[in-house]
Design a protein around this motif. Structure first.
Motif, PDB file in Angstrom:
ATOM      1  N   THR A  30     -33.272  -9.106 -34.805  1.00 32.38           N
ATOM      2  CA  THR A  30     -32.349  -8.059 -35.231  1.00 32.38           C
ATOM      3  C   THR A  30     -30.916  -8.584 -35.244  1.00 32.38           C
ATOM      4  O   THR A  30     -30.185  -8.409 -36.225  1.00 32.38           O
ATOM      5  N   GLU A  31     -30.570  -9.246 -34.153  1.00 30.93           N
ATOM      6  CA  GLU A  31     -29.232  -9.829 -34.031  1.00 30.93           C
ATOM      7  C   GLU A  31     -28.958 -10.774 -35.208  1.00 30.93           C
ATOM      8  O   GLU A  31     -27.871 -10.775 -35.779  1.00 30.93           O
ATOM      9  N   SER A  88     -36.723 -12.315 -29.508  1.00 32.59           N
ATOM     10  CA  SER A  88     -36.133 -13.611 -29.837  1.00 32.59           C
ATOM     11  C   SER A  88     -34.789 -13.470 -30.560  1.00 32.59           C
ATOM     12  O   SER A  88     -34.109 -14.453 -30.797  1.00 32.59           O
ATOM     13  N   HIS A 107     -38.325  -0.609 -27.294  1.00 31.32           N
ATOM     14  CA  HIS A 107     -37.495  -1.794 -27.089  1.00 31.32           C
ATOM     15  C   HIS A 107     -37.493  -2.234 -25.639  1.00 31.32           C
ATOM     16  O   HIS A 107     -38.375  -1.889 -24.892  1.00 31.32           O
ATOM     17  N   SER A 121     -22.444 -14.821 -29.974  1.00 32.82           N
ATOM     18  CA  SER A 121     -22.667 -16.270 -29.955  1.00 32.82           C
ATOM     19  C   SER A 121     -24.166 -16.520 -29.919  1.00 32.82           C
ATOM     20  O   SER A 121     -24.900 -15.884 -29.168  1.00 32.82           O
ATOM     21  N   PHE A 122     -24.585 -17.405 -30.788  1.00 26.92           N
ATOM     22  CA  PHE A 122     -26.009 -17.602 -31.002  1.00 26.92           C
ATOM     23  C   PHE A 122     -26.511 -18.897 -30.379  1.00 26.92           C
ATOM     24  O   PHE A 122     -25.753 -19.859 -30.244  1.00 26.92           O
ATOM     25  N   VAL A 151     -40.960 -14.206 -31.784  1.00 23.24           N
ATOM     26  CA  VAL A 151     -41.579 -13.255 -30.867  1.00 23.24           C
ATOM     27  C   VAL A 151     -40.611 -12.119 -30.573  1.00 23.24           C
ATOM     28  O   VAL A 151     -39.406 -12.229 -30.823  1.00 23.24           O
ATOM     29  N   ARG A 193     -27.117  -0.048 -31.414  1.00 25.09           N
ATOM     30  CA  ARG A 193     -26.964  -1.495 -31.562  1.00 25.09           C
ATOM     31  C   ARG A 193     -26.211  -1.822 -32.837  1.00 25.09           C
ATOM     32  O   ARG A 193     -25.373  -2.711 -32.874  1.00 25.09           O
ATOM     33  N   GLN A 199     -31.085 -19.769 -33.453  1.00 26.54           N
ATOM     34  CA  GLN A 199     -30.577 -18.527 -34.040  1.00 26.54           C
ATOM     35  C   GLN A 199     -29.474 -18.843 -35.045  1.00 26.54           C
ATOM     36  O   GLN A 199     -29.443 -18.297 -36.146  1.00 26.54           O
ATOM     37  N   ARG A 217     -40.103  -8.641 -20.613  1.00 20.32           N
ATOM     38  CA  ARG A 217     -39.042  -9.013 -21.552  1.00 20.32           C
ATOM     39  C   ARG A 217     -37.734  -9.165 -20.787  1.00 20.32           C
ATOM     40  O   ARG A 217     -36.701  -8.680 -21.178  1.00 20.32           O
TER      41      ARG A 217
HETATM   42  P1  ADP Z   1     -36.052  -8.964 -31.779  1.00 21.26           P
HETATM   43  O1  ADP Z   1     -35.452  -8.222 -32.919  1.00 21.26           O
HETATM   44  O2  ADP Z   1     -36.578 -10.332 -32.153  1.00 21.26           O
HETATM   45  O3  ADP Z   1     -37.005  -8.206 -30.950  1.00 21.26           O
HETATM   46  P2  ADP Z   1     -33.457  -8.611 -30.616  1.00 21.26           P
HETATM   47  O4  ADP Z   1     -32.520  -8.982 -31.689  1.00 21.26           O
HETATM   48  O5  ADP Z   1     -33.730  -7.175 -30.376  1.00 21.26           O
HETATM   49  O6  ADP Z   1     -34.846  -9.367 -30.805  1.00 21.26           O
HETATM   50  O7  ADP Z   1     -32.976  -9.306 -29.265  1.00 21.26           O
HETATM   51  C1  ADP Z   1     -33.526  -9.005 -28.004  1.00 21.26           C
HETATM   52  C2  ADP Z   1     -32.425  -8.771 -27.000  1.00 21.26           C
HETATM   53  O8  ADP Z   1     -31.677  -9.969 -26.789  1.00 21.26           O
HETATM   54  C3  ADP Z   1     -31.428  -7.723 -27.477  1.00 21.26           C
HETATM   55  O9  ADP Z   1     -31.012  -6.949 -26.390  1.00 21.26           O
HETATM   56  C4  ADP Z   1     -30.284  -8.547 -28.029  1.00 21.26           C
HETATM   57  O10 ADP Z   1     -29.068  -7.849 -27.977  1.00 21.26           O
HETATM   58  C5  ADP Z   1     -30.312  -9.775 -27.142  1.00 21.26           C
HETATM   59  N1  ADP Z   1     -29.848 -10.955 -27.864  1.00 21.26           N
HETATM   60  C6  ADP Z   1     -30.545 -11.719 -28.721  1.00 21.26           C
HETATM   61  N2  ADP Z   1     -29.812 -12.737 -29.187  1.00 21.26           N
HETATM   62  C7  ADP Z   1     -28.617 -12.614 -28.628  1.00 21.26           C
HETATM   63  C8  ADP Z   1     -27.389 -13.375 -28.689  1.00 21.26           C
HETATM   64  N3  ADP Z   1     -27.272 -14.470 -29.437  1.00 21.26           N
HETATM   65  N4  ADP Z   1     -26.344 -12.954 -27.937  1.00 21.26           N
HETATM   66  C9  ADP Z   1     -26.452 -11.852 -27.174  1.00 21.26           C
HETATM   67  N5  ADP Z   1     -27.565 -11.098 -27.052  1.00 21.26           N
HETATM   68  C10 ADP Z   1     -28.626 -11.469 -27.769  1.00 21.26           C
END
Ligand code: ADP
Ligand code: ZN
Length: 656
Positions: free
Chosen positions: A158-159, A155, A476, A123-124, A152, A191, A128, A517
């Motif tokens: 990747t998700e 944020s 990370h 869920s975003f 940043v 992941r 997002q 973080r």
């Molecule tokens: P970035 O790629 O911008 O550094 P990530 O996608 O790695 O960010 O997200 C950072 C952390 O927050 C990860 O552990 C990710 O799983 C979590 N996260 C980000 N968005 C969500 C979301 N919508 N729901 C659950 N976890 C999220």
């Protein structure tokens, strides 16, 4: 039966050769052909037959290979890269055929299970979700587009791009994710698996020959639907590629610095244009080129403004190292040391960043001023203590640490100048003897799995203070890491490198973004001798746009990329006179053209490298000019001795 002539591209500098075949083979077919005294793999190419080549010299092919074809898209891409980088097309084909072996079939080939687009529900947040919607729409449309996913660290980029990949899979197309090699860790793969139920196919320099072969074939027959890899994955023979993600798009490791000199991020965009699909460029600190492409409207931009949940950006403190109060002895300021003490007290973690490997960047004789240099390169030898040696960071030359000055012969006069990470670790051990420390550099951590292991140690709290080079910028989530100290923020600010300030800004911003973080508030201390410097000031304010705009103005004024075109020509030879003569001869043939400037020749900043002398010429032109044509005509006028090497670097990233 009448033999047909066909053009075959061979994976070597010779490139296109003519052969006889029993039927008229279509371009893209793989064939095995005799070449010299061996037999090699080639691909039937679109090039018209060279009719001037005498028939009696043409040999027949050995056999056709029916398993695969190299699609028109892949062939056009190879031709495009070759003509842009001014490399022989055969050498580009060679990159595409790394892993192609048809006579060796694996008895138990790796199978790549299909990723499941709906495996995990995420869920975003609303921003997002907007990004997810936009990106999935673009993937569905099947047209060329480039989007900067700007947010940043943490944020959720990747998700978010995972959703675009899910859409590509639903469309029955392949997806490619490019990552800097060191970030392709098991943590990243886990992941992916959590989101898609299976692991993707991986492509990097550490694969075994069997895995490489199996992966190549699975990509070619389309059974590997998602590939994650380092820049070379771009040349895999995808059958139905529908999306490329370039993560950390600003990372300079996307530029290949030997063989075919290409920029994988830029070539990913070319690949997508040829195949009419989308590219996502993800970064917390986009490159200036991408930033400008967004400004001019060529690329779209999606912003993920806040960190997921409550994490906040660190509080920044500038430490002016010029002031007497700043430090006692050593390289860590009083302010930073007390922040470290406070952090350790509450059992949180510290990261100290210094972009210098080893113990000290130089060893100098106090008596006569002699500096230890590499016998093969014009650079200082770096002093290392683990293991103890003087090392050349250019060519790897290694010798013992001398106790006597090699010039004046005095005993005990050689002193270490400046800090490297090992010296910082020494200081930390003195001041915080109880803290558990780890040093992370390419000397201590040489591949993604070692990197992984270290990240694991940090995550499980086995390390209190981590000291390292730019590798640190990549790790990370370390939720308990709340203090970042930048030991020397000035390291990259001088020097003749076009992107020096940009790279420094990105690196420092990423490193300071490592702090906090999580729910803990993070702090970053930036030690500098030039607190008024633009890069440092922009960093302190967290103001990327101000930094970018100033940098843009500077490059615009000088007509430097992305506002003009640039090529670096390096002339090198073992013989010093020969090298200089070749450089002078080349410049004497340079054409006088409006909008084109030839700068040099000058001795390269590293004049001697691996025993070869080096001269440089920079060619700069207006953006509307096709520089490649000018370079080709210019360089073709001169026949240089074979002991002189000319390296042509279009859009250079290295300036030494
Ligand atoms: P970035 O790629 O911008 O550094 P990530 O996608 O790695 O960010 O997200 C950072 C952390 O927050 C990860 O552990 C990710 O799983 C979590 N996260 C980000 N968005 C969500 C979301 N919508 N729901 C659950 N976890 C999220
Ligand atoms: Zn050397």
């Amino acid at each position: 039966m009448k033999m047909q002539k066909i053009s075959v591209l061979l994976p070597n500098p010779f490139g296109i050769c003519t052969y006889f075949a029993e039927e008229n083979l279509m371009p893209g077919r793989f064939v095995q052909v005799p070449f010299g005294r061996t037999h090699i793999l080639g691909v039937v190419w679109d090039t018209p037959i060279d009719e001037s080549f005498p028939d009696n010299k043409i040999k027949p092919i050995d056999k056709m290979i029916d398993d695969f074809q190299l699609s028109k898209e892949n062939r056009s891409f190879i031709d495009w890269v070759a003509s842009y980088t001014l490399s022989p097309p055969g050498l580009v084909l060679k990159m595409a055929l790394t892993g192609a072996e048809f006579d060796k079939k694996s008895r138990q080939p790796l199978s790549f299970l299909p990723p499941i687009p709906g495996h995990a529900e995420v869920s975003f947040s609303s921003s997002q979700q907007k990004a997810v919607d936009d990106l999935t729409r673009q993937v569905k449309q099947n047209t060329f587009s480039v989007t900067l996913l700007d947010g940043v660290t943490g944020s959720g980029k990747t998700e978010v791009y995972f959703e675009a990949i899910a859409e590509a899979i639903r469309q029955g197309r392949q997806a490619l994710i490019l990552l800097p090699e060191i970030t392709l860790t098991t943590a990243w793969l886990k992941r992916f698996e959590k989101r898609f139920g299976v692991q993707p196919a991986c492509w990097h320099s550490g694969l075994t020959p069997k895995t490489r072969r199996d992966t190549w074939q699975a990509v070619a027959n389309g059974s590997a639907q998602v590939v994650v890899g380092a820049r070379s994955a771009l040349f895999l023979p995808f059958q139905k590629l529908g999306l490329i993600v370039v993560d950390e798009e600003h990372d300079s490791s996307y530029k290949q610095e030997d063989g075919v000199l290409y920029q994988a991020r830029d070539m990913a965009v070319v690949r997508a244009r040829l195949g009419s699909f989308s590219v996502i460029l993800a970064s917390a600190t986009p490159s200036l080129e991408t930033y400008c492409n967004v400004k001019s409207g060529r690329y779209q931009r999606l912003v993920l403004p806040e960190r997921f949940q409550d994490a906040v950006l660190p509080e920044m403190t500038l430490v002016d190292m010029r002031s007497k109060e700043a430090k006692e002895k050593g390289f860590l300021s009083i302010a930073l040391k007390s922040a470290i003490a406070e952090t350790l007290q509450v059992h949180q973690q510290v990261l100290l960043f210094l972009n210098r490997r080893g113990y000290a960047p130089m060893r100098l004789c106090r008596a006569c001023g002699e500096k230890l240099v590499c016998p093969h390169c014009s650079v200082f030898l770096t002093e290392h203590h683990h293991p103890a040696a003087m090392v050349c960071h250019q060519c790897g030359y290694t010798r013992s640490i001398p106790t006597k000055c090699p010039a004046c012969g005095e005993e005990g006069t050689l002193i270490s100048c400046g800090p490297g990470v090992e010296r910082i670790a020494e200081e930390v051990a003195e001041v915080f003897p109880l803290a558990r420390t780890a040093v992370i550099t390419s000397d201590t951590v040489s591949n993604a799995s070692a990197f992984d292991a270290l990240c694991g140690q940090l995550a499980s709290g086995e390390v209190d203070i981590l000291i390292g080079t730019q590798m640190l910028a990549k790790g990370h989530n370390f939720p308990n890491l709340t203090l970042v100290g930048i030991v020397d923020a000035d390291f990259g600010l001088s020097g003749g490198d076009l992107r020096a300030s940009e790279r420094t800004f990105q690196l420092l911003q990423q490193v300071s973004g490592r702090a906090g973080r999580s729910v803990h508030k993070g702090r970053a201390f930036i030690q500098t001798y030039s607190p008024q410097n633009l890069v440092i000031q922009a960093l302190l304010k967290g103001d990327r746009d101000v930094f970018m705009e100033t940098e843009i103005q500077a490059r615009q004024l000088l007509g430097m990329p992305p506002f003009g075109r640039l090529a670096a020509i390096i002339i090198s030879a073992g013989n010093e006179q020969l090298c200089q003569r070749a450089a002078k001869a080349l410049i004497s043939k340079a054409p006088f053209l409006n909008g084109v400037e030839f700068l040099g020749p000058v001795q390269a900043p590293i004049y001697q490298l691996r025993g070869k002398y080096r001269w440089r010429i920079l060619v700069k032109s207006e953006k509307t000019i096709r520089l490649q044509t000018i370079l080709t005509t210019w360089l073709a006028q001169l026949k240089l001795p074979s002991s002189v090497t000319i390296r042509i670097d279009i859009d250079p990233y290295s300036f030494f």
